[in-house]
Each structure stands twice: as structure tokens, then as C-alpha cells.
Design a protein around this motif. Structure first.
Motif, PDB file in Angstrom:
ATOM      1  N   UNK A 281     -12.751  45.928  66.527  1.00  0.00           N
ATOM      2  CA  UNK A 281     -11.608  46.160  67.393  1.00  0.00           C
ATOM      3  C   UNK A 281     -10.475  46.816  66.716  1.00  0.00           C
ATOM      4  N   UNK A 282     -10.307  46.099  65.451  1.00  0.00           N
ATOM      5  CA  UNK A 282      -8.903  46.201  64.771  1.00  0.00           C
ATOM      6  C   UNK A 282      -9.298  46.776  63.279  1.00  0.00           C
ATOM      7  N   UNK A 283      -8.437  47.483  62.696  1.00  0.00           N
ATOM      8  CA  UNK A 283      -8.339  47.993  61.312  1.00  0.00           C
ATOM      9  C   UNK A 283      -7.945  46.839  60.381  1.00  0.00           C
ATOM     10  N   UNK A 284      -8.424  46.908  59.238  1.00  0.00           N
ATOM     11  CA  UNK A 284      -7.744  45.981  58.434  1.00  0.00           C
ATOM     12  C   UNK A 284      -6.878  46.581  57.591  1.00  0.00           C
ATOM     13  N   UNK A 285      -5.409  46.285  57.585  1.00  0.00           N
ATOM     14  CA  UNK A 285      -4.403  46.947  56.828  1.00  0.00           C
ATOM     15  C   UNK A 285      -4.545  46.836  55.332  1.00  0.00           C
ATOM     16  N   UNK A 286      -4.396  47.980  54.724  1.00  0.00           N
ATOM     17  CA  UNK A 286      -4.362  47.745  53.424  1.00  0.00           C
ATOM     18  C   UNK A 286      -3.102  48.071  52.878  1.00  0.00           C
ATOM     19  N   UNK A 287      -2.529  47.205  51.742  1.00  0.00           N
ATOM     20  CA  UNK A 287      -1.172  47.280  51.291  1.00  0.00           C
ATOM     21  C   UNK A 287      -0.996  48.861  50.839  1.00  0.00           C
ATOM     22  N   UNK A 288       0.413  49.472  50.947  1.00  0.00           N
ATOM     23  CA  UNK A 288       0.512  50.719  51.183  1.00  0.00           C
ATOM     24  C   UNK A 288       0.544  51.084  49.453  1.00  0.00           C
ATOM     25  N   UNK A 289       1.023  50.321  48.720  1.00  0.00           N
ATOM     26  CA  UNK A 289       1.055  50.415  47.402  1.00  0.00           C
ATOM     27  C   UNK A 289       0.757  49.298  46.595  1.00  0.00           C
ATOM     28  N   UNK A 290       0.583  49.580  45.117  1.00  0.00           N
ATOM     29  CA  UNK A 290       0.506  48.438  44.229  1.00  0.00           C
ATOM     30  C   UNK A 290       1.555  47.643  44.116  1.00  0.00           C
ATOM     31  N   UNK A 291       2.604  48.146  44.388  1.00  0.00           N
ATOM     32  CA  UNK A 291       4.111  47.447  44.174  1.00  0.00           C
ATOM     33  C   UNK A 291       4.090  46.659  45.312  1.00  0.00           C
ATOM     34  N   UNK A 292       3.459  46.805  46.508  1.00  0.00           N
ATOM     35  CA  UNK A 292       3.506  45.599  47.577  1.00  0.00           C
ATOM     36  C   UNK A 292       2.840  44.439  47.421  1.00  0.00           C
ATOM     37  N   UNK A 293       2.090  44.418  46.483  1.00  0.00           N
ATOM     38  CA  UNK A 293       1.197  43.270  46.293  1.00  0.00           C
ATOM     39  C   UNK A 293       1.965  42.260  45.818  1.00  0.00           C
ATOM     40  N   UNK A 294       1.846  40.856  46.324  1.00  0.00           N
ATOM     41  CA  UNK A 294       2.661  39.845  45.888  1.00  0.00           C
ATOM     42  C   UNK A 294       1.790  38.993  44.745  1.00  0.00           C
ATOM     43  N   UNK A 295       2.243  39.009  43.520  1.00  0.00           N
ATOM     44  CA  UNK A 295       1.381  38.156  42.339  1.00  0.00           C
ATOM     45  C   UNK A 295       2.156  37.000  42.103  1.00  0.00           C
ATOM     46  N   UNK A 296       1.293  35.910  42.017  1.00  0.00           N
ATOM     47  CA  UNK A 296       1.904  34.592  41.592  1.00  0.00           C
ATOM     48  C   UNK A 296       2.787  34.836  40.047  1.00  0.00           C
ATOM     49  N   UNK A 297       3.840  34.083  39.945  1.00  0.00           N
ATOM     50  CA  UNK A 297       4.712  34.187  39.053  1.00  0.00           C
ATOM     51  C   UNK A 297       4.147  33.834  37.583  1.00  0.00           C
TER      52      UNK A 297
ATOM     53  N   UNK B 281       2.062  48.054  21.417  1.00  0.00           N
ATOM     54  CA  UNK B 281       1.631  48.863  22.641  1.00  0.00           C
ATOM     55  C   UNK B 281       0.172  48.244  23.370  1.00  0.00           C
ATOM     56  N   UNK B 282      -0.371  47.165  22.769  1.00  0.00           N
ATOM     57  CA  UNK B 282      -1.484  46.683  23.239  1.00  0.00           C
ATOM     58  C   UNK B 282      -1.339  45.391  24.176  1.00  0.00           C
ATOM     59  N   UNK B 283      -0.226  44.844  24.494  1.00  0.00           N
ATOM     60  CA  UNK B 283       0.207  43.734  25.234  1.00  0.00           C
ATOM     61  C   UNK B 283       1.187  44.538  26.485  1.00  0.00           C
ATOM     62  N   UNK B 284       0.753  43.850  27.516  1.00  0.00           N
ATOM     63  CA  UNK B 284       1.401  44.456  28.873  1.00  0.00           C
ATOM     64  C   UNK B 284       1.483  43.136  29.605  1.00  0.00           C
ATOM     65  N   UNK B 285       2.704  43.137  30.389  1.00  0.00           N
ATOM     66  CA  UNK B 285       3.071  42.035  31.430  1.00  0.00           C
ATOM     67  C   UNK B 285       3.663  42.841  32.630  1.00  0.00           C
ATOM     68  N   UNK B 286       3.710  43.962  32.839  1.00  0.00           N
ATOM     69  CA  UNK B 286       4.210  44.637  33.997  1.00  0.00           C
ATOM     70  C   UNK B 286       3.399  44.375  35.187  1.00  0.00           C
ATOM     71  N   UNK B 287       3.943  44.496  36.383  1.00  0.00           N
ATOM     72  CA  UNK B 287       3.595  44.229  37.869  1.00  0.00           C
ATOM     73  C   UNK B 287       2.090  45.119  37.777  1.00  0.00           C
ATOM     74  N   UNK B 288       2.000  46.409  37.538  1.00  0.00           N
ATOM     75  CA  UNK B 288       0.860  47.096  37.600  1.00  0.00           C
ATOM     76  C   UNK B 288      -0.091  46.654  36.757  1.00  0.00           C
ATOM     77  N   UNK B 289      -0.120  46.451  35.579  1.00  0.00           N
ATOM     78  CA  UNK B 289      -1.141  46.015  34.612  1.00  0.00           C
ATOM     79  C   UNK B 289      -1.624  44.593  35.244  1.00  0.00           C
ATOM     80  N   UNK B 290      -1.057  43.597  35.561  1.00  0.00           N
ATOM     81  CA  UNK B 290      -1.114  42.363  35.995  1.00  0.00           C
ATOM     82  C   UNK B 290      -2.072  42.488  37.301  1.00  0.00           C
ATOM     83  N   UNK B 291      -1.521  43.307  38.212  1.00  0.00           N
ATOM     84  CA  UNK B 291      -2.440  43.435  39.504  1.00  0.00           C
ATOM     85  C   UNK B 291      -3.566  44.005  39.164  1.00  0.00           C
ATOM     86  N   UNK B 292      -3.836  45.200  38.569  1.00  0.00           N
ATOM     87  CA  UNK B 292      -5.180  45.640  38.372  1.00  0.00           C
ATOM     88  C   UNK B 292      -6.042  44.748  37.280  1.00  0.00           C
ATOM     89  N   UNK B 293      -5.783  43.671  36.651  1.00  0.00           N
ATOM     90  CA  UNK B 293      -6.540  42.838  36.081  1.00  0.00           C
ATOM     91  C   UNK B 293      -6.782  41.410  36.867  1.00  0.00           C
TER      92      UNK B 293
END
Length: 531
Positions: A36-52, A70-82
Motif C-alpha cells: 500500500x505504500x511506496x519506498x522512498x529513494x533518496x533524491x540524490x547521492x549527496x542526501x546519503x548520510x555516511x559514517x564519519x 589521482x588514484x586515491x579518493x575520499x569524496x562523498x560520492x566515491x565513498x557512497x558508491x563503494x
């Protein structure tokens, strides 16, 4: 990080190919399952809350000294995608709005030596390491127990993407473990060869991931499971390097390749694979056949695989899966006639395909099957679409998940009934009666794999809802002679069942192997086995 087509951050595959559910399915979900109800998906990857993150700039600098800035990343998007795989539990966690566990750093080495260098640094600093191929795990294989470590690093192997050698005399190819399925097929196809490994995750999963999880492709009846195709491995472990596979077969003690196949990154990091290849088929043909019932269809599949001729692809949907249209994912919502739909496929040169197809047709017809026009072509067109459908149903408010098992032919009827009953009874008792679907996904002379899909309304806590259903079902699988996994692997989700399947001594052997290869326990801690 290097550019590459990524899995959707909120689900499976390419967002442009997302499935739109027809109105008939929405109505079925509402009236048949009580959704009876849809499951909301976060609107954007930036909306995800990641552990510090816990690792500091010094750690990132040390990694960059090995692999390059160039082969080390720590940005929010890369962390979320992995951060997560692509199981339903992973996607429910993504939608829950709570902080998600995520790696502190993403490091992408470009060689075996760089992998070894990163592992040495991580062992010295007690940083947990999760090898990352395509991110397609559906058993929690990308979320380690990293609390006791200084931090968590995702070792993205995408740069290990070369064809190192093609031995056309032996028909084996040595390839980098970071190659995805389509990339490997394109490289080899340009030379006239194929691996022939096409699992549902083919478009995104890596060769190293295929080996680490003991993957099985949809054409396994003809080409074999992926572990049967692997002749050699190069592995980087914290304790050193392993080069395994001096020859196709050997009697020089136990085959250590088997310790790495299915090890899920817990023993070492596979950096190169030597794999059997075959000439690209000149022709492919896929046919659909309808059996009156599942038992009759299973008997016919057993007859083909035991006595021949053996098709390259051979699978069978039960009555429920056939009726729902999931035997042909692009046909979801279209009514099927009663019975069970089988798919038989053939690959090879034109003469061999014609002869094998005709001989198999005679066996199938004699077993009571009726040809279904266009079903084979429709299956081929939609063969990778299943996960997209799962995501659409999840967004609509259903709980949809899969599980698979394998047993001997004599045990198939009892295992099929036991798993179906366990799922039905557990979820019904929770107030969310399900629909349970099944197909025979892989066949062998001695047995077959059963692949189940279950759908029901989501409870208030759908993660706990599925975990309880999975716990009861795992017990039913073990009680009725099945294995807890045929090709999805163990990850976190099947650890307790693995201990029951192997026994205490068997798990102790695995722990001893890990202690030898990974003395500080940094590799995928909590995946496959607990300390």
C-alpha cells in the motif's frame, strides 16, 4: 579516480534502463500482496548520510605514494558508491535514512606490485581492506566488520584491466582481475575468442569477482562454471605472493587454486587470472518450451544433461514464475499459459548448432514439452533485466529478494518444497504473505541449482523481516540436503549457515588459511568467516 560507467548509486545498472511497472503489476501488488505504500529513494547521492571517516590525511598520502594522487579518493560520492553491494538488504539500508557504513578511502592500484604495496601499508597501520570489482555482491560481501581497525579502505581494482597474454595453442588467456565481463569479451572477441561466462551480473561484475565468488553463468551447461574455467591465479596477500596453476591439472598436493576460488577477498587479492577461452561461436539460438508441470520439466532437464545432447543454456521456471512472466523479464505482467517455461540455447558453429538443436528438440518433445514461439529470443533480450525489475518492485513498496541453493537430482523435489514452505510460512506468520517463484538455473549430471525469488509487502522493519525469513530458510536448506550457496557466495549473510554446512573443523581450516595469508586479519574482516 579513472572514469568508468558506474552502477546506479541507488540500485542496479544504468538508471536510463530502469523498469517501469505496468498498471497491472501495481494492482497485483495492492490486491494480491497488500502493498500500500511506496519506498522512498533518496533524491540524490549527496542526501546519503555516511559514517564519519576515520583515516587521516597521512594515510591518504601514504597510499598516494604507492598508486599516485589521482588514484586515491575520499569524496562523498566515491565513498557512497563503494559502501554497499546490491542485495535487497543493501538497498533497504540505503533507503532507511540512517548513517551508512562506508570506506574512508578508495584506492585504485595499477599493478600487482601496487596492490602488494597497499596491503603492506594497511597491515602496518591495521586498516581493513575490501577488494572491490564491480560492486555487485548480493550477500553483504562489501561491508566488513571494521570497527576494531583504524579504518576501512576500498581497493578498487578497475585499473587491473589488461590482457597480459593469449596462448592460442593452449587456448588460455591471462587477464587483469579488474576487467568487467563486457570488457574482457570485447578484448578477447577482437582476437576471435570468448570466455563464455554470462551471469546476470555480467554487465558490471569483474573477472576477479567471478573467481572470488565462484560465479556461474547462464551458459554454464555448455561452458562450465567460472571456477572450472580458471587455470591460474596470481594473488597478493599480506604475507606475500601466490602464483597458482603451473599446469591445467596436477597431482602435486591439494590444489591451492581452490582455496582462492570462492574466498571472497578474505585470503588475498586476485590480481591476474589465466582462463580457458574458446573460439567465438558463429551462431547462437535460443528456444522456449512449455512443460505441463515442474516435475516433468525437471525430469527432462535431467535426461538432457545426463544422456545428452546438452544445450549450452538450459533452465526451467516453475508454474508461479512462468505465470508471472519472470521467465521472460521483458514480459512482466503478461499472462502466460499454464505450465512451466524452459529455455534451451545452443552456441557453436552452424552445423553443430543445427545438429544439437534438432537432437535436443526430439528429447524435449518426447518428454512432453511444446515449443513456445519467440520465448527464446525474448529471454535472450531480457536476460540481464531481472535486477532492474527487483528495484522497481522495491520502490513500489514490495520486499523482493532472491536466494539460491543446489543439491543432487534425487533431492530436488524435497528441497524445492522445503524452501518454498519456509518462505511462505515465515512471511505469512509475519503478516506479509508472499508469492514464491523458482527456476532451475544451472544443471549438472548429478544435480541442479534452484533459484528462488520471493515478493511480499514490506513490514515496518523490512530488514528484520527478511533476515528472519532468510534464517528459517537457511535452516530448511541445510536440513534437506542443499548447500547455502551455489553461485552468490557467502559474504556476511550466509556466514552462520556456512559454519553449519562445513562443521567446526572445516571452518577451523579456513581460519588457519586466513591466519597464514593474512596474519593481521585486514582482508575483508567478517566476510566468509568470523575471526
Amino acid at each position: 579516480m579513472d572514469a568508468r560507467t558506474e552502477l546506479s548509486w541507488s540500485g542496479w545498472g544504468d538508471p536510463a534502463q530502469a523498469t517501469e511497472l505496468p498498471a497491472s503489476i501495481h494492482e497485483l501488488l495492492r490486491t494480491g500482496l497488500g502493498v500500500t505504500r511506496a519506498t522512498p529513494t533518496p533524491a540524490a547521492i549527496s542526501d546519503l548520510v555516511l559514517a564519519a571517516p576515520r583515516l587521516d590525511a597521512e594515510a591518504a598520502g601514504q597510499m598516494a605514494a604507492v598508486v599516485g594522487d589521482a588514484h586515491v579518493a575520499a569524496d562523498h560520492s566515491a565513498r557512497a558508491r563503494h559502501a554497499l553491494g546490491r542485495s535487497t538488504l543493501d538497498l533497504l539500508a540505503l533507503r532507511a535514512g540512517r548513517p551508512l557504513p562506508a570506506p574512508d578511502l578508495i584506492v585504485s592500484p595499477g599493478s600487482h606490485e601496487e596492490v602488494a604495496g597497499v596491503l603492506a601499508l594497511c597491515a602496518a597501520r591495521r586498516i581493513a581492506v575490501v577488494p572491490f570489482g564491480g560492486g555487485t555482491s548480493v550477500v553483504g560481501g562489501l561491508t566488513p566488520d571494521a570497527e576494531a581497525f583504524a579504518g576501512w579502505l576500498a581497493l578498487d581494482l578497475r585499473r587491473l584491466d589488461a590482457l597480459h597474454e593469449l596462448d592460442e595453442v593452449s587456448r588460455v588467456a591471462t587477464l587483469g582481475a579488474g576487467l568487467r565481463g563486457p570488457e574482457a569479451e570485447a578484448i578477447l572477441g577482437a582476437r576471435g575468442y570468448t570466455i563464455g561466462h554470462f551471469p546476470q551480473s555480467f554487465e558490471y561484475a569483474s573477472l576477479g569477482g567471478f573467481a572470488a565468488a565462484r560465479s556461474s553463468g547462464q551458459a554454464s551447461a555448455g561452458y562450465g562454471r567460472f571456477d572450472e574455467l580458471v587455470h591460474g591465479l596470481r594473488v597478493a596477500a599480506p604475507a606475500g605472493e601466490l602464483r597458482l596453476g603451473r599446469a591445467p591439472k596436477s597431482a602435486a598436493g591439494p590444489d591451492l587454486r581452490q582455496l582462492m576460488l570462492g574466498s571472497e577477498g578474505a585470503f588475498g587479492v586476485i590480481t591476474e587470472l589465466t582462463i580457458r577461452v574458446r573460439p567465438r561461436p558463429a551462431q547462437r539460438a535460443y528456444d522456449g518450451w512449455r512443460f505441463p508441470d515442474f516435475a516433468t520439466g525437471c525430469a527432462a532437464l535431467r535426461r538432457l544433461v545426463q544422456d545428452g545432447p546438452v544445450p549450452t543454456v538450459l533452465r526451467l521456471s516453475d508454474e508461479a514464475e512462468t505465470a508471472m512472466g519472470l521467465a521472460r523479464p521483458d514480459a512482466i505482467g503478461s499472462a502466460e499459459a499454464s505450465g512451466c517455461l524452459a529455455i534451451a540455447g545452443y552456441e557453436g558453429d552452424a552445423g553443430a548448432v543445427t545438429a544439437r538443436r534438432a537432437a535436443a528438440d526430439a528429447v524435449l518433445a518426447d518428454a512432453g514439452a511444446v515449443r513456445v514461439a519467440d520465448a527464446g529470443a525474448e529471454w535472450e533480450h531480457g536476460r540481464y533485466r531481472g535486477p532492474y525489475l527487483r528495484d522497481a518492485l522495491l520502490d513500489a513498496g514490495a520486499l523482493v529478494e532472491t536466494l539460491e541453493t543446489v543439491t543432487f537430482w534425487s533431492g530436488v523435489p524435497g528441497l524445492y518444497a522445503a524452501v518454498t514452505a519456509a518462505l511462505r510460512d515465515t512471511l505469512t506468520a509475519a503478516g506479509t504473505p508472499p508469492v514464491v517463484l523458482c527456476h532451475v538455473s544451472h544443471v549438472y549430471p548429478a544435480g541442479a541449482s534452484l533459484y528462488f525469488t520471493v515478493a511480499c509487502a514490506q513490514a515496518a522493519d523490512p530488514i528484520a523481516q527478511w533476515r528472519e525469513a532468510k534464517r528459517v530458510t537457511g535452516a530448511a536448506i541445510l536440513a534437506h540436503g542443499g548447500s547455502i550457496s551455489h553461485h552468490h557466495g557467502v559474504g556476511r549473510d550466509h556466514r552462520s549457515e556456512l559454519e553449519r554446512e562445513l562443521g567446526g573443523l572445516g571452518v577451523a581450516v579456513l581460519r588457519a588459511v586466513k591466519a597464514t595469508l593474512d596474519p593481521t586479519g585486514i582482508l575483508n574482516p567478517g566476510i566468509l568467516i568470523t575471526p
